[in-house]
Design an enzyme around this catalytic site. Structure first.
Site, PDB file in Angstrom:
ATOM      1  N   VAL A 137     -11.121 -26.344  -3.143  1.00  0.00           N
ATOM      2  CA  VAL A 137     -12.317 -26.660  -2.357  1.00  0.00           C
ATOM      3  C   VAL A 137     -12.882 -25.377  -1.761  1.00  0.00           C
ATOM      4  CG1 VAL A 137     -11.693 -29.026  -1.739  1.00  0.00           C
ATOM      5  CG2 VAL A 137     -10.895 -27.128  -0.317  1.00  0.00           C
ATOM      6  N   HIS A 189       0.817  -1.220   0.000  1.00  0.00           N
ATOM      7  CA  HIS A 189       0.000   0.000   0.000  1.00  0.00           C
ATOM      8  C   HIS A 189       0.851   1.271   0.000  1.00  0.00           C
ATOM      9  CE1 HIS A 189       0.381  -0.130   4.525  1.00  0.00           C
ATOM     10  NE2 HIS A 189       0.417   1.187   4.355  1.00  0.00           N
ATOM     11  N   ASN A 243       5.229   4.783   9.186  1.00  0.00           N
ATOM     12  CA  ASN A 243       5.999   3.605   9.601  1.00  0.00           C
ATOM     13  C   ASN A 243       5.726   2.399   8.714  1.00  0.00           C
ATOM     14  OD1 ASN A 243       6.003   4.723  12.862  1.00  0.00           O
ATOM     15  ND2 ASN A 243       7.817   3.724  12.045  1.00  0.00           N
ATOM     16  N   SER A 244       4.660   2.458   7.916  1.00  0.00           N
ATOM     17  CA  SER A 244       4.272   1.311   7.096  1.00  0.00           C
ATOM     18  C   SER A 244       5.436   0.851   6.219  1.00  0.00           C
ATOM     19  CB  SER A 244       3.082   1.669   6.203  1.00  0.00           C
ATOM     20  OG  SER A 244       1.927   1.877   6.965  1.00  0.00           O
ATOM     21  N   ASP A 269       0.122  -7.660   1.652  1.00  0.00           N
ATOM     22  CA  ASP A 269       0.528  -6.251   1.647  1.00  0.00           C
ATOM     23  C   ASP A 269       2.048  -6.107   1.644  1.00  0.00           C
ATOM     24  OD1 ASP A 269       0.208  -3.556   1.502  1.00  0.00           O
ATOM     25  OD2 ASP A 269      -0.331  -3.264   3.601  1.00  0.00           O
TER      26      ASP A 269
END
Length: 479
Positions: free
Chosen positions: A269, A109, A211-212, A139
């Site tokens: 499945v 992101h 901080n991501s 992510d």
């Protein structure tokens, strides 16, 4: 004398124990921060967006500012109805170098839809980066810079050995303030947020916007997580942050580095968790495993798996629930033949399944409605709080079902019934009862009687809601 000596030894032991506890908390994180900082980077992205796409400020009717903002928008968009001019939008994030030749890990992101990605290094200097590959499901994104000299880098640690209470240190670029360090402990393990492959480490180390994509270090300077998200009512850190576990990240990074994309195993499945009432209805000893609700064309179907099977073991590992099965399958090599143990008809069977690739299987296909002459509609009948009728051509057309669809359609439901409480609604179709196909009210009555004779308190139904199958166990009323 002896008692006094024993008391003295006890006091000494307590003092030493307190000293050891005090030593468990590091006096400083300075040495660790100094060692790993050169490998942590700031990331700035730029994206071209069209002007006028935002909604603008919300103003009350009659506000004195209405005319001001109308004129402002006209200047921005140009006169005479001209198309709004595009503008550049910037965003900030963090990342870390994992190899001396310039591979960098961050969050997807952070760089998603970016036209330009600039890497800023702790020791100074900037470089443009290219995207090697991304994985929105975890992510994670892998970037690459071309440097003239080897770059300082950090290595991944084993997130599975991280314990609740262990010290950790987060690094990154919070709120665009530049390189920053925060410390805390592992608050919880194996957290799931919303993704299929989620495995987050929860920490109280301060994590904020920006901080991501930054690293979460253990005390050995190994990366045990990638800082990804926070739980906050105000957008700032309140001590609940989440880092994607390194053992998930390393598998993704390896595939992105080798293939530029992920290649996850696919069983083929549709599954749901085994609940207490479902376990009782099926005669299972434990409330565990993954209950198969549908088997479309794919690896599992080719191996003979059936709807109603309960997967209890995959590739030699017990299956506690659906989440763990999805992770186990996704982490298994595409093309590998694995042993899958299923519970069926009161016993276990072992199937050999050669896994396909999930990314290729995610191309969905739908079935169209039928169009034959309608037959006379059968009279509905009330059972177990539901008004049911067998499917006919008219009902198939109304529900947009395939021409060969069979079962009982739920035409009405008592909102005080157990069936309603468990999510059944008008328009749902019951295709199986007691793991046997049903096409008529009589078929359902036979299965109810069979369950009673077997001493069961509930009956397992396979229900399709908007085409999606799931099993529901309903209590059988006494005669």
């Amino acid at each position: 004398m002896f008692k006094a000596l024993a008391l003295s030894m006890l006091v000494t032991a307590l003092v030493m124990a307190q000293a050891l506890v005090a030593q468990a908390r590091p006096e400083s994180f300075a040495d660790l921060a100094q060692t790993v900082s050169p490998a942590v980077v700031n990331i700035t992205t730029s994206t071209t967006v069209a002007r006028g796409t935002g909604s603008g400020p919300v103003l009350p009717d009659g506000s004195p500012f209405e005319e001001f903002f109308r004129q402002f928008r006209e200047r921005e968009e140009g006169e005479g109805g001209e198309m709004p001019r595009p503008r550049r939008s910037s965003a900030l994030g963090s990342g870390f170098v994992i190899s001396e030749d310039g591979y960098i890990v961050t969050n997807n992101h952070v760089i998603e839809r970016a036209d330009e990605i600039i890497i800023e290094f702790y020791e100074g200097g900037e470089m443009p980066a290219t995207v090697i590959g991304t994985d929105p499901k975890t992510d994670i994104a892998l970037l690459k810079v071309e440097a003239d000299n080897p770059l300082p880098f950090v290595s991944f640690g084993d997130s599975d050995v991280a314990r609740v209470g262990d010290w950790v240190m987060a690094m990154g670029n919070p709120l665009g303030q530049g390189f920053s360090v925060s410390a805390g402990i592992v608050s919880a393990r194996n957290r799931a947020l919303s993704g299929t492959y989620d495995d987050y480490i929860q920490t109280d180390a301060a994590i904020n916007q920006g901080n991501s994509g930054g690293p979460l270090f253990d005390m050995d300077g190994k990366v045990v997580g990638v800082n990804t998200a926070i739980l906050s009512p105000n957008g700032g850190s309140i001590g609940i942050g989440f880092s994607m576990a390194s053992n998930v990240v390393t598998r993704v990074v390896d595939q992105l580095q080798e293939f530029g994309e992920t290649r996850r195993g696919w069983l083929g499945v549709v599954i749901q968790d085994v609940t207490t009432d479902v376990a009782e209805a099926m005669g299972l000893d434990m409330v565990a495993g993954a209950l198969v609700t549908d088997v479309p064309d794919g690896p599992a179907a080719e191996a003979g798996m059936m709807a109603g099977d309960v997967i209890t073991s995959f590739d030699g590992v017990k299956v506690p629930d659906t989440r763990e099965l999805v992770r186990q399958v996704g982490e298994t090599e595409v093309g590998k033949t694995v042993r899958v143990v299923v519970f069926r008809d009161g016993g276990t069977q072992t199937l050999k399944v050669t896994l396909g690739r999930r990314e290729e299987a995610e191309r969905a296909a739908g079935a169209g409605p039928g169009g034959d002459e309608p037959e006379a509609a059968p009279e509905p009948e009330a059972m177990m709080g539901m008004t049911l009728a067998p499917l006919d051509d008219e009902l198939r057309s109304q529900l947009e079902l395939a021409n060969d669809a069979q079962g009982l359609v739920l035409q009405d439901i008592d909102q005080t019934s157990e069936a309603f409480e468990k999510g059944l609604r008008a328009g749902d179709v019951i295709t199986e009862a007691g793991q046997q196909e049903i096409v008529s009210i009589e078929d359902l009555e036979v299965q109810i009687d069979a369950a009673r004779e077997a001493g069961r308190k509930s009956l397992l139904l396979l229900v399709r809601s908007n085409g999606q199958p799931r099993f529901v166990a309903l209590t059988i009323q006494e005669d």
